[in-house]
Design a protein around this motif. Structure first.
Motif, PDB file in Angstrom:
ATOM      1  N   VAL A 179       0.826  -1.210   0.000  1.00  0.00           N
ATOM      2  CA  VAL A 179       0.000   0.000   0.000  1.00  0.00           C
ATOM      3  C   VAL A 179       0.859   1.258   0.000  1.00  0.00           C
ATOM      4  O   VAL A 179       0.560   2.216  -0.715  1.00  0.00           O
ATOM      5  N   HIS A 180       1.931   1.258   0.757  1.00  0.00           N
ATOM      6  CA  HIS A 180       2.780   2.452   0.833  1.00  0.00           C
ATOM      7  C   HIS A 180       3.427   2.749  -0.526  1.00  0.00           C
ATOM      8  O   HIS A 180       3.452   3.906  -0.968  1.00  0.00           O
ATOM      9  N   ALA A 181       3.919   1.715  -1.203  1.00  0.00           N
ATOM     10  CA  ALA A 181       4.537   1.909  -2.520  1.00  0.00           C
ATOM     11  C   ALA A 181       3.502   2.375  -3.539  1.00  0.00           C
ATOM     12  O   ALA A 181       3.778   3.265  -4.353  1.00  0.00           O
ATOM     13  N   GLU A 182       2.300   1.811  -3.504  1.00  0.00           N
ATOM     14  CA  GLU A 182       1.237   2.234  -4.430  1.00  0.00           C
ATOM     15  C   GLU A 182       0.807   3.665  -4.139  1.00  0.00           C
ATOM     16  O   GLU A 182       0.540   4.431  -5.058  1.00  0.00           O
ATOM     17  N   HIS A 183       0.736   4.010  -2.871  1.00  0.00           N
ATOM     18  CA  HIS A 183       0.389   5.378  -2.486  1.00  0.00           C
ATOM     19  C   HIS A 183       1.402   6.351  -3.076  1.00  0.00           C
ATOM     20  O   HIS A 183       1.027   7.367  -3.674  1.00  0.00           O
ATOM     21  N   GLU A 184       2.674   6.046  -2.944  1.00  0.00           N
ATOM     22  CA  GLU A 184       3.718   6.909  -3.501  1.00  0.00           C
ATOM     23  C   GLU A 184       3.623   6.989  -5.023  1.00  0.00           C
ATOM     24  O   GLU A 184       3.709   8.072  -5.605  1.00  0.00           O
ATOM     25  N   ARG A 185       3.462   5.834  -5.674  1.00  0.00           N
ATOM     26  CA  ARG A 185       3.380   5.795  -7.140  1.00  0.00           C
ATOM     27  C   ARG A 185       2.192   6.592  -7.647  1.00  0.00           C
ATOM     28  O   ARG A 185       2.302   7.411  -8.558  1.00  0.00           O
ATOM     29  N   LEU A 186       1.025   6.378  -7.031  1.00  0.00           N
ATOM     30  CA  LEU A 186      -0.195   7.047  -7.494  1.00  0.00           C
ATOM     31  C   LEU A 186      -0.195   8.530  -7.148  1.00  0.00           C
ATOM     32  O   LEU A 186      -0.668   9.352  -7.937  1.00  0.00           O
ATOM     33  N   THR A 187       0.321   8.887  -5.995  1.00  0.00           N
ATOM     34  CA  THR A 187       0.417  10.302  -5.627  1.00  0.00           C
ATOM     35  C   THR A 187       1.294  11.035  -6.641  1.00  0.00           C
ATOM     36  O   THR A 187       0.968  12.146  -7.063  1.00  0.00           O
ATOM     37  N   ALA A 188       2.374  10.410  -7.056  1.00  0.00           N
ATOM     38  CA  ALA A 188       3.258  11.008  -8.059  1.00  0.00           C
ATOM     39  C   ALA A 188       2.553  11.183  -9.402  1.00  0.00           C
ATOM     40  O   ALA A 188       2.916  12.053 -10.186  1.00  0.00           O
ATOM     41  N   ARG A 189       1.503  10.403  -9.639  1.00  0.00           N
ATOM     42  CA  ARG A 189       0.733  10.494 -10.885  1.00  0.00           C
ATOM     43  C   ARG A 189      -0.472  11.420 -10.730  1.00  0.00           C
ATOM     44  O   ARG A 189      -1.311  11.488 -11.615  1.00  0.00           O
ATOM     45  N   GLY A 190      -0.570  12.103  -9.586  1.00  0.00           N
ATOM     46  CA  GLY A 190      -1.633  13.079  -9.378  1.00  0.00           C
ATOM     47  C   GLY A 190      -2.896  12.552  -8.721  1.00  0.00           C
ATOM     48  O   GLY A 190      -3.877  13.280  -8.595  1.00  0.00           O
ATOM     49  N   VAL A 191      -2.899  11.314  -8.285  1.00  0.00           N
ATOM     50  CA  VAL A 191      -4.081  10.737  -7.642  1.00  0.00           C
ATOM     51  C   VAL A 191      -4.262  11.375  -6.264  1.00  0.00           C
ATOM     52  O   VAL A 191      -3.301  11.522  -5.508  1.00  0.00           O
ATOM     53  N   GLN A 192      -5.505  11.744  -5.959  1.00  0.00           N
ATOM     54  CA  GLN A 192      -5.843  12.370  -4.681  1.00  0.00           C
ATOM     55  C   GLN A 192      -6.349  11.318  -3.698  1.00  0.00           C
ATOM     56  O   GLN A 192      -7.372  10.666  -3.958  1.00  0.00           O
ATOM     57  N   PHE A 193      -5.658  11.163  -2.604  1.00  0.00           N
ATOM     58  CA  PHE A 193      -6.056  10.199  -1.575  1.00  0.00           C
ATOM     59  C   PHE A 193      -6.913  10.889  -0.524  1.00  0.00           C
ATOM     60  O   PHE A 193      -6.606  12.002  -0.096  1.00  0.00           O
ATOM     61  N   THR A 194      -7.978  10.215  -0.117  1.00  0.00           N
ATOM     62  CA  THR A 194      -8.840  10.713   0.957  1.00  0.00           C
ATOM     63  C   THR A 194      -8.467  10.064   2.287  1.00  0.00           C
ATOM     64  O   THR A 194      -8.880  10.531   3.338  1.00  0.00           O
ATOM     65  N   ASN A 206      -4.729  -6.396  10.429  1.00  0.00           N
ATOM     66  CA  ASN A 206      -4.374  -7.485   9.530  1.00  0.00           C
ATOM     67  C   ASN A 206      -3.891  -7.019   8.166  1.00  0.00           C
ATOM     68  O   ASN A 206      -3.447  -7.832   7.355  1.00  0.00           O
ATOM     69  N   ALA A 207      -4.013  -5.731   7.900  1.00  0.00           N
ATOM     70  CA  ALA A 207      -3.689  -5.212   6.569  1.00  0.00           C
ATOM     71  C   ALA A 207      -3.359  -3.732   6.647  1.00  0.00           C
ATOM     72  O   ALA A 207      -3.567  -3.083   7.673  1.00  0.00           O
ATOM     73  N   HIS A 208      -2.855  -3.224   5.544  1.00  0.00           N
ATOM     74  CA  HIS A 208      -2.700  -1.787   5.335  1.00  0.00           C
ATOM     75  C   HIS A 208      -3.682  -1.395   4.238  1.00  0.00           C
ATOM     76  O   HIS A 208      -3.852  -2.136   3.265  1.00  0.00           O
ATOM     77  N   VAL A 209      -4.336  -0.245   4.404  1.00  0.00           N
ATOM     78  CA  VAL A 209      -5.295   0.241   3.419  1.00  0.00           C
ATOM     79  C   VAL A 209      -5.037   1.722   3.146  1.00  0.00           C
ATOM     80  O   VAL A 209      -4.405   2.411   3.943  1.00  0.00           O
ATOM     81  N   ALA A 210      -5.538   2.177   2.021  1.00  0.00           N
ATOM     82  CA  ALA A 210      -5.564   3.599   1.678  1.00  0.00           C
ATOM     83  C   ALA A 210      -6.750   3.782   0.738  1.00  0.00           C
ATOM     84  O   ALA A 210      -7.197   2.825   0.094  1.00  0.00           O
ATOM     85  N   VAL A 211      -7.270   5.006   0.657  1.00  0.00           N
ATOM     86  CA  VAL A 211      -8.444   5.284  -0.173  1.00  0.00           C
ATOM     87  C   VAL A 211      -8.157   6.489  -1.051  1.00  0.00           C
ATOM     88  O   VAL A 211      -7.620   7.491  -0.577  1.00  0.00           O
ATOM     89  N   PHE A 212      -8.546   6.368  -2.343  1.00  0.00           N
ATOM     90  CA  PHE A 212      -8.353   7.473  -3.276  1.00  0.00           C
ATOM     91  C   PHE A 212      -9.606   7.721  -4.096  1.00  0.00           C
ATOM     92  O   PHE A 212     -10.501   6.876  -4.181  1.00  0.00           O
ATOM     93  N   ASP A 213      -9.639   8.895  -4.713  1.00  0.00           N
ATOM     94  CA  ASP A 213     -10.721   9.310  -5.596  1.00  0.00           C
ATOM     95  C   ASP A 213     -10.343   8.896  -7.015  1.00  0.00           C
ATOM     96  O   ASP A 213      -9.270   9.257  -7.500  1.00  0.00           O
ATOM     97  N   ASP A 214     -11.224   8.150  -7.689  1.00  0.00           N
ATOM     98  CA  ASP A 214     -10.891   7.671  -9.038  1.00  0.00           C
ATOM     99  C   ASP A 214     -11.203   8.690 -10.136  1.00  0.00           C
ATOM    100  O   ASP A 214     -11.081   8.372 -11.309  1.00  0.00           O
ATOM    101  N   THR A 215     -11.593   9.890  -9.789  1.00  0.00           N
ATOM    102  CA  THR A 215     -11.931  10.984 -10.714  1.00  0.00           C
ATOM    103  C   THR A 215     -13.163  10.685 -11.545  1.00  0.00           C
ATOM    104  O   THR A 215     -13.497  11.457 -12.440  1.00  0.00           O
ATOM    105  N   CYS A 216     -13.841   9.595 -11.275  1.00  0.00           N
ATOM    106  CA  CYS A 216     -15.000   9.164 -12.055  1.00  0.00           C
ATOM    107  C   CYS A 216     -16.242   9.041 -11.184  1.00  0.00           C
ATOM    108  O   CYS A 216     -17.235   8.433 -11.577  1.00  0.00           O
TER     109      CYS A 216
END
Length: 133
Positions: free
Chosen positions: A85-100, A108-118
């Motif tokens: 999740v941390h690596a994906e967060h970094e990759r997607l943030t660098a691509r302009g994805v907005q995380f909420t 039991n897991a790591h999670v993150a939530v983002f806006d899909d612009t759709c």
């Protein structure tokens, strides 16, 4: 019985296709014209014959209040598995994805939530080794 297809409602199929392929990294599987819309699916490049995600037009009158309520409450419409999740967060943030919701340890897991612009919130999840939900 197995899951072969699930869908996510999108405001604009072509915008969604660009986001889900160019930004997230999925691959277009089907693009069959159906009047003003299309049977438009994407798959994981890691599992090209695996389950498909249908980018479904959000034109039905029940969709807007449903999605608005989910977004207002911070509830993701779909969940996608990732290895880190941390690596994906970094990759997607660098691509302009907005995380909420930033990467969060939920036991039991790591999670993150983002806006899909759709029109949707999307949760990514990486289970910890040996953990189950």
């Amino acid at each position: 019985m197995r899951i072969e297809l699930t869908s996510v409602f999108v405001d604009d199929q072509r915008t969604a296709l660009a986001f889900y392929t160019d930004v997230l990294g999925f691959v277009k599987r089907h693009d069959v014209p159906l009047g003003d819309a299309a049977w438009l699916t994407v798959v994981s490049p890691e599992r090209p014959d695996g389950p498909e995600l249908l980018l479904e037009p959000a034109g039905h009158p029940a969709v807007k209040p449903y999605r608005d309520a989910l977004v207002e409450d911070g509830i993701p419409l779909i969940q996608l598995a990732v290895d880190d999740v941390h690596a994906e967060h970094e990759r997607l943030t660098a691509r302009g994805v907005q995380f909420t919701q930033p990467p969060t340890d939920i036991g039991n897991a790591h999670v993150a939530v983002f806006d899909d612009t759709c029109g949707n919130l999307v949760q990514i999840i990486a289970m910890k080794p040996g953990a189950e939900l």
